[in-house]
Design a protein around this motif. Structure first.
Motif, mmCIF file in Angstrom:
data_model
loop_
_atom_site.group_PDB
_atom_site.id
_atom_site.type_symbol
_atom_site.label_atom_id
_atom_site.label_comp_id
_atom_site.label_asym_id
_atom_site.label_seq_id
_atom_site.Cartn_x
_atom_site.Cartn_y
_atom_site.Cartn_z
ATOM 1 N N THR A 1 44.728 -31.642 -19.146
ATOM 2 C CA THR A 1 44.703 -33.093 -18.946
ATOM 3 C C THR A 1 44.924 -33.524 -17.497
ATOM 4 O O THR A 1 44.195 -34.397 -16.995
ATOM 5 N N PRO A 2 45.897 -32.988 -16.773
ATOM 6 C CA PRO A 2 46.077 -33.431 -15.380
ATOM 7 C C PRO A 2 44.845 -33.197 -14.516
ATOM 8 O O PRO A 2 44.521 -34.022 -13.655
ATOM 9 N N PHE A 3 44.148 -32.077 -14.731
ATOM 10 C CA PHE A 3 42.938 -31.804 -13.953
ATOM 11 C C PHE A 3 41.847 -32.827 -14.259
ATOM 12 O O PHE A 3 41.027 -33.153 -13.403
ATOM 13 N N LYS A 4 41.834 -33.325 -15.483
ATOM 14 C CA LYS A 4 40.791 -34.266 -15.910
ATOM 15 C C LYS A 4 41.010 -35.669 -15.353
ATOM 16 O O LYS A 4 40.165 -36.546 -15.528
ATOM 17 N N THR A 5 42.150 -35.890 -14.699
ATOM 18 C CA THR A 5 42.395 -37.178 -14.037
ATOM 19 C C THR A 5 42.637 -36.987 -12.538
ATOM 20 O O THR A 5 43.162 -37.882 -11.877
#
Length: 568
Positions: free
Chosen positions: A164-168
């Protein structure tokens, strides 16, 4: 005070429990007076709580580590045996509905258990037991598949939650690469997800037809305990969403595209980035978030302070994302210990804060009503439960600086914008399921095409150019656990989000008064239907078109005039 780790799990003798239930039911039927009937009623409730406690402990511990062989076996046991036990519980419900002491029970416990009991009778038959057992196994197979995900990205492997952090990430190339990497995992595992869902749809359709319904949908509504609205009410709500919320969310995304310097419609990867400088992030790590949560609940009210302190002391929160842990987040009750449990997957995003407020909103309701009898009245129906959680998120906004530091202003904007953006998606999930169960003969490809078509109605801001596998192919419905495990649940979030926006408006006007309404709503527990809970707390129904129209317009005006100076 006992902690979660110290809570002893022991598989109960369910054959003995069945005989106990049969004996209790017989005593209830043969009771010559109300005191005798009431005692049998209480004995049944206590046995139900003991069994439920063991079931819940096994489920939580399996979700914390799906690789634990002991609890994996225990969950398989419960998935197989609980449908059999349901037959005995239903025999008691039949006896309850026929009791000559109904007026006495209504006086002591209200009439909702009779209303819900009648619905339960419409949702179960012993001939469904083998189908229910298979349904449980298929749903668990899907959940375990997602929990086992290992996504290759930048030379490492990650769980879906850890991605998730990479996707934002604010870097366009890195963010898009993360979405592509995750999308590839879903595409690689899509044949299994297609197979599981196809089996579930046909299985549930068979259930409905065995009970005399025209497919699964009506049975699905009964299984969800819908006791104050029907399919027509939901269809009208969907129309109102298309009329008022989709255009409002569309404007939010168009402004977002301007901020990011992107063309509209944007890709999934770009739509997930609220600001060019990055989405709001918590000011610290997990311990800091919990500490800020303690400050929030301590200052909000005496009741919330006692509640959150108890949760911390009993260690009934498992928040970190770890390998083998089941995805998502939830709150449940451990009956015999009179305490809720919060399960989550922290990943360093604003979602971590929303867990401590959202899931704790559920938990506060469960804790506040922990001593209610019968145990089924601790929690209301699902859409009513989601009001507690989504509204608690808005109460927490006044403490945004503690949670987000310098990103507090970002968060307040993104949080409200997210509410408008979510309702169309959640409504799409519901509309899709109605289409699927109305046409169980659809192939997996036809289901994907149906989702993609409905996306054009509810989510016109998503670019479906095929560049990001799975997502840009219009197939991302398969990542939504509720579609597999809890059919027809998801619209509950949309109904509740509408009510939470009422609270958002009230909080802006007078937070103390808003909290009084919140407590008036929450203190009722599961003693009333959803619409009655709202009415008793002085809140408007989301089924009234003017309610959605009004809160949508108010939120849209607020976002339009929001001061974003210095934020890019």
């Amino acid at each position: 005070m006992i902690t979660f780790k110290e809570m002893k799990y022991e598989r109960p003798d369910l054959e003995a429990a069945k005989q106990q239930l049969a004996g209790i039911t017989q005593r209830f039927v043969q009771a010559q007076d109300y005191p005798a009937a009431k005692q049998a009623f209480l004995d049944k409730d206590n046995l139900y709580k003991k069994i439920g406690t063991m079931n819940t402990l096994a489920s939580i511990r399996h979700d914390i580590n799906t690789k634990d062989e002991f609890y994996d076996a225990e969950c398989r046991f419960w998935n197989s045996e609980m449908p059999k036990l349901q037959a005995y519980l239903n025999e008691f419900t039949k006896a309850l509905l026929a009791t000559p002491f109904r007026e006495d029970f209504v006086k002591d416990y209200g009439d909702l258990m009779f209303v819900n009991g009648e619905i339960d009778m419409k949702a179960f038959s012993p001939e469904l037991i083998p189908l229910m057992q298979k349904e449980n196994l298929l749903a668990r197979e899907y959940e375990d598949l997602l929990a086992s995900a290992q996504v290759s990205f930048e030379g490492n492997t990650y769980t879906l939650s850890q991605m998730t952090p990479f996707k934002t990430d604010p870097d366009d190339e890195r963010r898009e690469a993360a979405w592509i990497a995750e999308g590839r995992w879903y595409k690689e595992n899509q044949p299994e997800m297609d197979r599981i869902y196809d089996e579930l749809v046909h299985l549930r359709d068979e259930m409905g037809r065995k009970l005399g319904y025209d497919g699964y949908t009506q049975l699905g509504y009964y299984r969800m305990g819908r006791n104050c609205y029907d399919q027509n009410d939901i269809a009208k709500f969907r129309e109102a969403v298309q009329k008022y919320v989709v255009p409002a969310a569309d404007l939010v995304y168009r402004r977002q595209a301007e901020r990011l310097g992107k063309e509209y419609p944007m890709s999934f990867a770009d739509n997930e980035l609220s600001f060019r400088s990055g989405n709001p992030k918590p000011a610290g790590g997990p311990d800091d978030i919990v500490k800020a949560g303690m400050k929030f609940y301590s200052e909000l009210s005496p009741e919330t302070k006692e509640f959150f302190t108890t949760m911390l002391e009993m260690q009934t929160m498992d928040l970190l994302s770890t390998e083998g842990k089941s995805g998502g987040g939830y709150c449940t009750s451990i009956y015999d210990y009179e305490v809720p449990f919060i399960f989550a997957n922290f990943n360093g995003t604003q979602h971590d804060v929303e867990v401590v407020t959202h899931e704790a909103g559920h938990a506060f309701e469960g804790w506040l009503n922990r001593k209610r009898v019968p145990a089924d009245s601790i929690w209301p129906s699902m859409e009513a439960c989601e009001v507690h959680s989504m509204s608690m998120e808005f109460f927490a906004e006044a403490w945004a600086e503690d949670f987000f530091g310098d990103d507090a202003r970002k968060f307040r904007y993104a949080h409200l914008a997210g509410a408008l953006q979510f309702i169309p998606y959640g409504t799409l999930v519901d509309h899709f399921q109605h289409e699927v169960y109305a046409h169980p003969e659809m192939t997996p490809r036809e289901r994907h095409d149906t989702w993609k078509r409905l996306m054009g109605i509810y989510m016109p801001w998503e670019k479906l150019d095929g560049k990001i596998p799975f997502y840009a192919d219009g197939e991302h419905w398969q990542l939504k656990h509720h579609i597999y495990s809890s059919p027809f649940y998801y619209i509950d979030y949309c109904l509740a989000q509408t009510v939470s926006l009422e609270f958002w408006k009230m909080i802006r006007e007078d937070r103390e008064n808003a909290w009084k309404h919140y407590m008036a709503y929450t203190e009722q527990g599961g003693s009333r239907t959803f619409t009655d809970l709202l009415k008793n707390a002085g809140l408007d129904s989301p089924f009234e078109e003017e309610t959605l129209k009004g809160v949508c317009a108010e939120a849209q005006e607020f976002l339009k005039n929001y001061d974003l100076n210095g934020i890019f």
